[in-house]
Design an enzyme around this catalytic site. Structure first.
Site, PDB file in Angstrom:
ATOM      1  N   CYS A  90      75.493 -27.857  79.625  1.00 43.71           N
ATOM      2  CA  CYS A  90      75.935 -28.761  80.692  1.00 43.71           C
ATOM      3  C   CYS A  90      74.722 -29.446  81.302  1.00 43.71           C
ATOM      4  O   CYS A  90      74.822 -30.543  81.830  1.00 43.71           O
ATOM      5  CB  CYS A  90      76.747 -28.005  81.729  1.00 43.71           C
ATOM      6  SG  CYS A  90      75.885 -26.587  82.368  1.00 43.71           S
ATOM      7  N   ASN A 134      79.177 -21.735  75.433  1.00 45.71           N
ATOM      8  CA  ASN A 134      77.753 -21.908  75.126  1.00 45.71           C
ATOM      9  C   ASN A 134      76.852 -20.797  75.675  1.00 45.71           C
ATOM     10  O   ASN A 134      75.746 -20.602  75.199  1.00 45.71           O
ATOM     11  CB  ASN A 134      77.255 -23.289  75.569  1.00 45.71           C
ATOM     12  CG  ASN A 134      77.391 -23.525  77.050  1.00 45.71           C
ATOM     13  OD1 ASN A 134      78.025 -22.755  77.766  1.00 45.71           O
ATOM     14  ND2 ASN A 134      76.799 -24.607  77.528  1.00 45.71           N
ATOM     15  N   GLU A 170      82.076 -24.864  87.543  1.00 50.54           N
ATOM     16  CA  GLU A 170      81.070 -25.766  86.994  1.00 50.54           C
ATOM     17  C   GLU A 170      81.634 -26.404  85.750  1.00 50.54           C
ATOM     18  O   GLU A 170      82.051 -25.729  84.812  1.00 50.54           O
ATOM     19  CB  GLU A 170      79.801 -24.983  86.681  1.00 50.54           C
ATOM     20  CG  GLU A 170      78.599 -25.865  86.581  1.00 50.54           C
ATOM     21  CD  GLU A 170      77.990 -25.804  85.222  1.00 50.54           C
ATOM     22  OE1 GLU A 170      77.448 -24.746  84.870  1.00 50.54           O
ATOM     23  OE2 GLU A 170      78.075 -26.804  84.496  1.00 50.54           O
TER      24      GLU A 170
END
Ligand code: G3H
Length: 496
Positions: free
Chosen positions: A298, A169, A264
């Protein structure tokens, strides 16, 4: 056009090359990996399917180059990074075009990602010269039993070779957020871009190449995770892994050696709306947070926890805004664009269907064409529905009505994730107390979630991650402290 102008050397016979030893190369595998355009669902680009032997070579080259780079004056490293930032920004057009075609990022957002990345590199260069230019001086007699006979000087030294693995992304921004701190701190890096987003990342690497960094210091390896994924992450030549993505991080963290990890993995961002909130502000932020880049962040709002007394009003306001979102191709800069892959669209659909079977109220009709899913608000979601806990990474947003603040905090904390959360209230005391109770790495008061500005600390608790990101934290994570102790004669030593 991608591949034209300054980028012509990175592509041959319609296959993008990989980057090693300061040059663009074809893999000896003779194979390539196709990249499917999420909008057309047809192959758009091809990248090299690199081999394990090629991975070995780039890591070997990185090790050698890093030693000299660590001795390069800090101001020179910073100067090169500033230059790379400028070249990157100059090429925001063609790189943005790749993002549109590879990951269906809306055209304006694609360009913004490149510009933000240039700013991130420059800030990292500036922050680096300050952080890395400072050490510590300690004397021994501050610890019981010691005389003043030892002076300890600490400095900050690089780790070696950093493996950077960004997600689809933000293939440019979340790549530079790893490689710029690595470089300023005196490390080499190996970049393994995601398949969707690899071509934008290769263009970004070319901007670094044109800057004139030493050969071997930077490399970009493309290929199949099944062939080179574990091989890279378990390679003994890698001294640090910085990863952003999904569950793969859990597997990586179990297999990686005794090296620093920055990870992450995503989140289930809870947005708690209290009775006293500014409901218009809350509704705007829910829509911005839940639907920008079609929810594929996210930090997207992934569950709204609203007090029953104001739930009807909030749902009406959000619904009205959702209906104004434009849906279509990224080239037309639509708000909602196709999600990245067909399997991602299928997964989103499975969550929606589960919620439907279990009685959620659909505020819009569910609609899908290929990878394009129309934005959907699901009201009256209950904890027995998968969408209450799982991360859709798509333009579908569940609303759970709560009867107390405690119920909202409980739902947020019962998640396996703990990245960010939001609270909407006019009562700052309450906001701080709820923030303290929320088990997330960041809490936003009266705003949508966000990682940026890029120098803010960014971290997740529980399954949302390991370590903290943000420019300053990333630089500090990619160094080790080294001490040199000067031992003086005993106090009885006479100078004369
Ligand atoms: O997808 C994960 C990103 O770190 C989110 O970044 O808040 O800037 O969209 P963002």
């Amino acid at each position: 056009m991608a591949g034209a102008g300054i980028f012509s050397e990175i592509i041959e016979e319609e296959v993008y090359k990989y980057y090693a030893e300061g040059e663009w190369r074809k893999s000896s595998s003779g194979k390539s990996v196709p990249i499917i355009n999420p909008t057309t669902r047809k192959p758009e680009y091809k990248v090299q399917a690199c081999t394990q032997e090629e991975v070995n070579k780039v890591i070997e080259g990185a090790k050698a180059a890093q030693k000299a780079w660590a001795r390069t004056p800090l101001w020179k490293r910073a100067e090169l990074l500033h230059r790379a930032a400028a070249i990157l920004k100059d090429n925001k057009g063609p790189i943005g075009e790749c993002l549109v075609k590879e990951i269906a990022k809306p055209a304006k957002d694609a360009v913004t990602e490149v510009v933000r990345s240039g700013d991130l590199i420059s800030y990292t260069a500036e922050e680096g010269v300050r952080i890395l230019g400072e050490g510590k001086f300690l004397v021994s007699d501050s610890f019981p039993g010691n005389e003043r006979t030892k002076y300890c000087l600490t400095s900050k030294i690089p780790l070696g070779v950093v493996l950077a693995i960004p997600p689809f992304n933000y293939p440019v921004n979340l790549a530079v957020s790893k490689i710029a701190p690595a470089l300023i701190a005196g490390n080499a890096f190996v970049l393994k871009p995601p398949t969707q987003g690899a071509v934008a990342a290769l263009h970004m690497v070319h901007c670094f190449h044109l800057t004139g960094f030493p050969k071997g210091l930077m490399s970009c390896i493309t290929g199949k995770g099944s062939e080179i994924g574990d091989f890279l992450t378990m390679h003994p030549g890698i001294n640090c892994i910085s990863f952003t993505g999904g569950d793969t991080a859990i597997a990586i963290s179990k297999k990686a050696g005794m090296i620093p990890l920055q990870m992450e993995l995503g989140g289930k961002y809870a947005c708690i709306i209290l009775e006293d909130a500014d409901l218009d502000l809350a509704a705007s932020n829910v829509v911005k947070g839940g639907f920008s880049y079609s929810g594929q962040r996210c930090t997207a709002v992934k569950v709204v926890l609203v007090m029953e007394t104001v739930a009807d009003a909030v749902v009406d306001k959000v619904k009205a805004k959702v209906e104004k979102l434009t849906v279509g191709p990224p080239e037309e800069d639509c708000d909602i664009t196709p999600v990245v892959t067909e399997s991602s669209a299928n997964f989103i659909e499975s969550l929606v269907m589960d919620a439907k079977e279990k009685g959620a109220t659909f505020c819009q009709e569910y609609r899908r064409e290929g990878n394009l899913i129309w934005p959907l608000l699901l009201d009256h979601v209950r904890p027995d529905m998968r969408i209450a806990w799982e991360e859709p990474f798509g333009p579908v947003l569940p609303v759970i009505r709560i009867s107390s603040v405690e119920e909202g905090i409980h739902h947020c904390n019962a998640s396996n994730f703990g990245l960010q959360g939001s609270i909407f209230t006019r009562d700052i005391n309450k906001a701080i107390m709820i923030s303290d109770a929320m088990e997330t790495g960041t809490v936003q008061i009266n705003s949508a979630p966000a990682r940026g500005p890029d120098h803010f600390p960014f971290q997740g608790l529980k399954e949302s991650g390991i370590g903290s990101q943000g420019i300053t934290n990333s630089i500090n994570m990619m160094i080790k402290v080294k001490s040199t102790v000067i031992n003086l004669p005993s106090p009885s030593y006479s100078l004369g």
